[in-house]
Write a protein that holds these residues in place. Structure first.
Motif, short mmCIF file in Angstrom:
data_model
loop_
_atom_site.label_atom_id
_atom_site.label_comp_id
_atom_site.label_asym_id
_atom_site.label_seq_id
_atom_site.Cartn_x
_atom_site.Cartn_y
_atom_site.Cartn_z
N PRO A 61 46.36 24.48 46.02
CA PRO A 61 47.55 25.27 45.72
C PRO A 61 47.28 26.76 45.90
CG PRO A 61 46.53 24.41 43.71
CD PRO A 61 45.82 23.77 44.86
N ALA A 62 48.32 27.50 46.21
CA ALA A 62 48.19 28.95 46.43
C ALA A 62 47.88 29.69 45.15
CB ALA A 62 49.49 29.49 47.05
N ARG A 63 48.08 29.08 44.00
CA ARG A 63 47.82 29.75 42.73
C ARG A 63 46.34 30.05 42.56
NH1 ARG A 63 49.91 33.11 39.16
NH2 ARG A 63 49.09 32.76 37.04
N ILE A 64 45.47 29.19 43.10
CA ILE A 64 44.03 29.43 42.96
C ILE A 64 43.63 30.68 43.73
CG2 ILE A 64 41.76 28.47 43.49
CD1 ILE A 64 42.90 25.72 42.98
N ASP A 65 44.17 30.85 44.93
CA ASP A 65 43.86 32.06 45.70
C ASP A 65 44.35 33.31 44.99
OD1 ASP A 65 42.77 30.40 47.60
OD2 ASP A 65 44.63 30.31 48.81
N GLN A 66 45.47 33.24 44.36
CA GLN A 66 46.00 34.41 43.66
C GLN A 66 45.12 34.78 42.48
OE1 GLN A 66 50.00 33.91 42.31
NE2 GLN A 66 50.15 35.99 41.45
N VAL A 67 44.66 33.78 41.73
CA VAL A 67 43.79 34.06 40.59
C VAL A 67 42.47 34.64 41.05
CG1 VAL A 67 42.52 32.96 38.69
CG2 VAL A 67 44.89 32.32 39.13
N ARG A 68 41.96 34.12 42.17
CA ARG A 68 40.68 34.63 42.69
C ARG A 68 40.80 36.10 43.10
NH1 ARG A 68 38.49 30.92 47.19
NH2 ARG A 68 38.44 29.55 45.38
N ALA A 69 41.92 36.46 43.72
CA ALA A 69 42.12 37.86 44.11
C ALA A 69 42.24 38.75 42.90
CB ALA A 69 43.37 37.96 44.99
N GLU A 70 42.93 38.25 41.84
CA GLU A 70 43.06 39.05 40.63
C GLU A 70 41.71 39.24 39.96
OE1 GLU A 70 45.93 37.15 38.24
OE2 GLU A 70 47.65 37.72 39.50
N LEU A 71 40.84 38.23 39.98
CA LEU A 71 39.50 38.39 39.40
C LEU A 71 38.65 39.40 40.18
CD1 LEU A 71 38.64 34.69 38.48
CD2 LEU A 71 39.20 36.55 36.93
N ASP A 72 38.79 39.41 41.51
CA ASP A 72 38.06 40.40 42.31
C ASP A 72 38.53 41.81 41.99
OD1 ASP A 72 36.66 38.34 43.43
OD2 ASP A 72 37.92 38.21 45.24
N GLU A 73 39.84 41.99 41.85
CA GLU A 73 40.35 43.32 41.53
C GLU A 73 39.88 43.77 40.16
OE1 GLU A 73 44.52 43.19 41.87
OE2 GLU A 73 44.55 42.88 44.05
N LEU A 74 39.85 42.81 39.18
CA LEU A 74 39.37 43.17 37.85
C LEU A 74 37.90 43.55 37.88
CD1 LEU A 74 39.93 43.35 34.82
CD2 LEU A 74 39.38 40.91 34.66
N SER A 75 37.10 42.88 38.68
CA SER A 75 35.68 43.21 38.78
C SER A 75 35.48 44.59 39.37
CB SER A 75 34.98 42.15 39.63
OG SER A 75 33.62 42.45 39.77
N ASP A 76 36.24 44.96 40.41
CA ASP A 76 36.14 46.30 41.00
C ASP A 76 36.56 47.36 40.01
OD1 ASP A 76 35.28 45.10 43.30
OD2 ASP A 76 37.28 45.08 44.27
N TYR A 77 37.58 47.05 39.23
CA TYR A 77 38.07 48.02 38.24
C TYR A 77 37.01 48.30 37.19
CZ TYR A 77 40.80 49.97 34.42
OH TYR A 77 41.26 50.75 33.39
N LEU A 78 36.32 47.24 36.75
CA LEU A 78 35.26 47.44 35.76
C LEU A 78 34.11 48.23 36.33
CD1 LEU A 78 35.26 43.93 34.02
CD2 LEU A 78 36.16 46.08 33.13
N ARG A 79 33.81 48.00 37.54
CA ARG A 79 32.73 48.78 38.16
C ARG A 79 33.08 50.25 38.23
NH1 ARG A 79 32.67 44.45 42.10
NH2 ARG A 79 30.95 43.01 41.67
N ARG A 80 34.32 50.56 38.56
CA ARG A 80 34.73 51.96 38.63
C ARG A 80 34.75 52.62 37.26
NH1 ARG A 80 38.40 49.81 42.46
NH2 ARG A 80 40.02 49.75 40.85
N GLN A 81 35.04 51.82 36.24
CA GLN A 81 35.04 52.39 34.90
C GLN A 81 33.63 52.75 34.46
OE1 GLN A 81 37.52 53.23 32.83
NE2 GLN A 81 39.03 52.66 34.42
N ASP A 82 32.65 52.01 34.88
CA ASP A 82 31.28 52.32 34.50
C ASP A 82 30.72 53.50 35.29
OD1 ASP A 82 31.34 50.33 32.65
OD2 ASP A 82 30.43 48.83 33.99
N GLY A 83 31.33 53.88 36.40
CA GLY A 83 30.88 55.03 37.19
C GLY A 83 29.84 54.69 38.20
N ARG A 84 29.46 53.49 38.32
CA ARG A 84 28.47 53.10 39.30
C ARG A 84 29.06 52.03 40.20
NH1 ARG A 84 22.68 52.14 36.69
NH2 ARG A 84 22.24 52.18 38.93
N PRO A 85 28.90 52.21 41.51
CA PRO A 85 29.49 51.24 42.43
C PRO A 85 28.85 49.87 42.35
CG PRO A 85 28.11 52.80 43.61
CD PRO A 85 28.20 53.34 42.21
N ASP A 86 27.56 49.76 41.89
CA ASP A 86 26.95 48.43 41.84
C ASP A 86 27.27 47.71 40.57
OD1 ASP A 86 25.61 50.08 40.20
OD2 ASP A 86 23.60 49.52 40.92
N GLY A 87 27.97 48.40 39.60
CA GLY A 87 28.40 47.75 38.37
C GLY A 87 27.37 47.78 37.27
#
Length: 204
Positions: free
Chosen positions: A172-198
């Motif tokens: 189902p397409a819902r799995i792909d949508q959740v996966r994309a949202e998790l990737d965006e959340l991971s990038d956001y957390l990395r930016r909040q820490d100030g380091r690109p490697d997280g």
């Protein structure tokens, strides 16, 4: 307009005991009256059967005995000596015997057929009134059988015919949508820490 209404019920014939009593009664009356009341027996038969031949025999049962008695009465003396006297005696006695035999045979046959007709007559159901749908037939199916789902049959051990695999259902397409949202959340957390490697500063 009027509905169909109710059909005429099948008329049940009299019981066997009643029929036997009536037959014995009319036969005894005919014999005791010396044939003068034979017409009563034939009248009942004509009313029951409603046949034209029985009505003619009813008329003959009136004429024959009285004509026989007339011939016997016209005989001179107390004894029968002439042909007319003997003919009258034959008509009288023969008419009694013939009428009784015919009456019993016709009456028994008529009511035997009536009993058979009443026993095998189909049951009548009242028709529906005008403006109302007819009642459901007892032979109508009330449920519709479900169509069986065909199941794959495994091939026999000696059968070399390949069996196609069942079709794979697409994810189902819902799995792909959740996966994309998790990737965006991971990038956001990395930016909040100030380091690109997280990794956090000062961490071990």
């Amino acid at each position: 307009m009027q509905g169909h209404g109710y059909r005429q019920p099948v008329k049940r014939p009299p019981s066997t005991g009643t029929l036997v009593f009536l037959r014995v009664l009319f036969v005894v009356v005919s014999v005791v009256s010396f044939g003068l009341l034979t017409w009563a027996m034939m009248l009942r038969l004509a009313i029951v059967t409603r046949r034209a031949a029985d009505w003619w025999l009813f008329g003959a049962s009136i004429v024959v005995p009285y004509f026989g008695l007339y011939l016997i009465g016209s005989e001179p003396g107390d004894e029968i000596h002439t042909t007319g006297g003997w003919l009258g005696l034959v008509l009288l006695l023969g008419g009694i015997v013939a009428a009784i035999a015919y009456y019993l045979a016709a009456d028994i046959r008529h009511f035997h057929q009536a009993h058979l007709t009443a026993g095998y007559a189909p049951q009548q159901h009242p028709g529906p009134a005008y403006g109302y749908p007819p009642p459901p037939s007892p032979y109508t199916a009330t449920t519709v059988p479900s169509t069986p789902v065909p199941t794959p049959v495994p091939p026999a051990p000696g059968d070399s015919t390949p069996v196609p695999p069942p079709p794979q259902r697409p994810a189902p397409a819902r799995i792909d949508q959740v996966r994309a949202e998790l990737d965006e959340l991971s990038d956001y957390l990395r930016r909040q820490d100030g380091r690109p490697d997280g990794s956090r500063e000062g961490g071990l």
